[in-house]
Structure formats: C-alpha cells, structure tokens
Design a protein around this motif. Structure first.
Motif, mmCIF file in Angstrom:
data_model
loop_
_atom_site.group_PDB
_atom_site.id
_atom_site.type_symbol
_atom_site.label_atom_id
_atom_site.label_comp_id
_atom_site.label_asym_id
_atom_site.label_seq_id
_atom_site.Cartn_x
_atom_site.Cartn_y
_atom_site.Cartn_z
ATOM 1 N N ILE A 195 -10.414 3.081 4.490
ATOM 2 C CA ILE A 195 -9.310 2.843 3.561
ATOM 3 C C ILE A 195 -9.416 3.809 2.382
ATOM 4 O O ILE A 195 -8.420 4.420 1.976
ATOM 5 C CB ILE A 195 -9.326 1.375 3.084
ATOM 6 N N ILE A 196 -10.615 3.960 1.843
ATOM 7 C CA ILE A 196 -10.827 4.858 0.707
ATOM 8 C C ILE A 196 -10.497 6.292 1.110
ATOM 9 O O ILE A 196 -9.788 7.004 0.370
ATOM 10 C CB ILE A 196 -12.273 4.747 0.185
ATOM 11 N N ALA A 237 -10.292 0.348 -4.977
ATOM 12 C CA ALA A 237 -11.063 -0.166 -3.846
ATOM 13 C C ALA A 237 -12.523 -0.259 -4.239
ATOM 14 O O ALA A 237 -12.950 0.306 -5.240
ATOM 15 C CB ALA A 237 -10.913 0.757 -2.645
ATOM 16 N N TYR A 238 -13.278 -0.971 -3.446
ATOM 17 C CA TYR A 238 -14.724 -1.051 -3.647
ATOM 18 C C TYR A 238 -15.411 -0.460 -2.431
ATOM 19 O O TYR A 238 -14.868 -0.471 -1.331
ATOM 20 C CB TYR A 238 -15.177 -2.494 -3.880
ATOM 21 N N ILE A 294 -4.364 3.127 -6.264
ATOM 22 C CA ILE A 294 -5.118 2.285 -5.322
ATOM 23 C C ILE A 294 -6.525 2.100 -5.873
ATOM 24 O O ILE A 294 -7.196 3.076 -6.209
ATOM 25 C CB ILE A 294 -5.213 2.938 -3.922
ATOM 26 N N THR A 336 -14.881 -0.516 4.125
ATOM 27 C CA THR A 336 -13.750 -0.032 3.325
ATOM 28 C C THR A 336 -13.665 1.487 3.266
ATOM 29 O O THR A 336 -12.711 2.015 2.703
ATOM 30 C CB THR A 336 -13.832 -0.580 1.886
ATOM 31 N N SER A 369 -17.878 -0.786 0.345
ATOM 32 C CA SER A 369 -18.520 -1.912 1.014
ATOM 33 C C SER A 369 -20.001 -1.638 1.228
ATOM 34 O O SER A 369 -20.439 -0.489 1.356
ATOM 35 C CB SER A 369 -17.838 -2.167 2.358
ATOM 36 N N TYR A 413 0.835 -1.209 0.000
ATOM 37 C CA TYR A 413 0.000 0.000 0.000
ATOM 38 C C TYR A 413 0.866 1.254 0.000
ATOM 39 O O TYR A 413 0.663 2.167 -0.799
ATOM 40 C CB TYR A 413 -0.934 -0.001 1.209
#
Length: 72
Positions: free
Chosen positions: A67-68, A54-55, A52, A64, A57, A46
C-alpha cells in the motif's frame, strides 16, 4: 477510576486480537493482506485522496508495504 477501567479494557482487547492474529498463519496472513490492499487501493476514498497516511507493519500485522509503495 474510569480511566483505569478503559485502560484495562483496551489492554484486554489488544491481547485478545493479538492472539487471534498470531493464530492466522503465514499463508492466510498474506492472503488477507492482499485482499485488504486490493480493497483499499480500489476504494473511492483512496482514489480521491490527496494525502495518504500509513504505518509500517511489523511482525504479524497486516502487511502495509504494498500500500505504501503504491501511494508513493
């Protein structure tokens, strides 16, 4: 024939792991999500990434959004 077998297997696994996720409970889900985010955000992969993906959630998936937000 093989395609149908693989599809049936994937559907079975999805159903199995969705049931496991549903049984975790809200408190544990938050704890696990925090641990996963901490591990990911401190990982060499990371930290050294230029891009990056991401999805977002939904439902009882690992959260997530933290994280995003960090990636932004």
């Amino acid at each position: 024939m093989l395609k149908n077998t693989v599809k049936a297997c994937k559907n079975s696994l999805r159903k199995k792991y969705k049931a496991i996720r549903n049984d975790i409970g809200e408190y544990n889900r938050k704890e696990y999500s925090n641990r996963i985010a901490e591990k990911l955000l401190s990982s060499e992969f990371y930290v050294n990434s230029d891009i990056i993906l991401a999805y977002a959630s939904i439902g009882d998936e690992v959260e997530t959004y933290s994280i995003i937000n960090h990636a932004l």
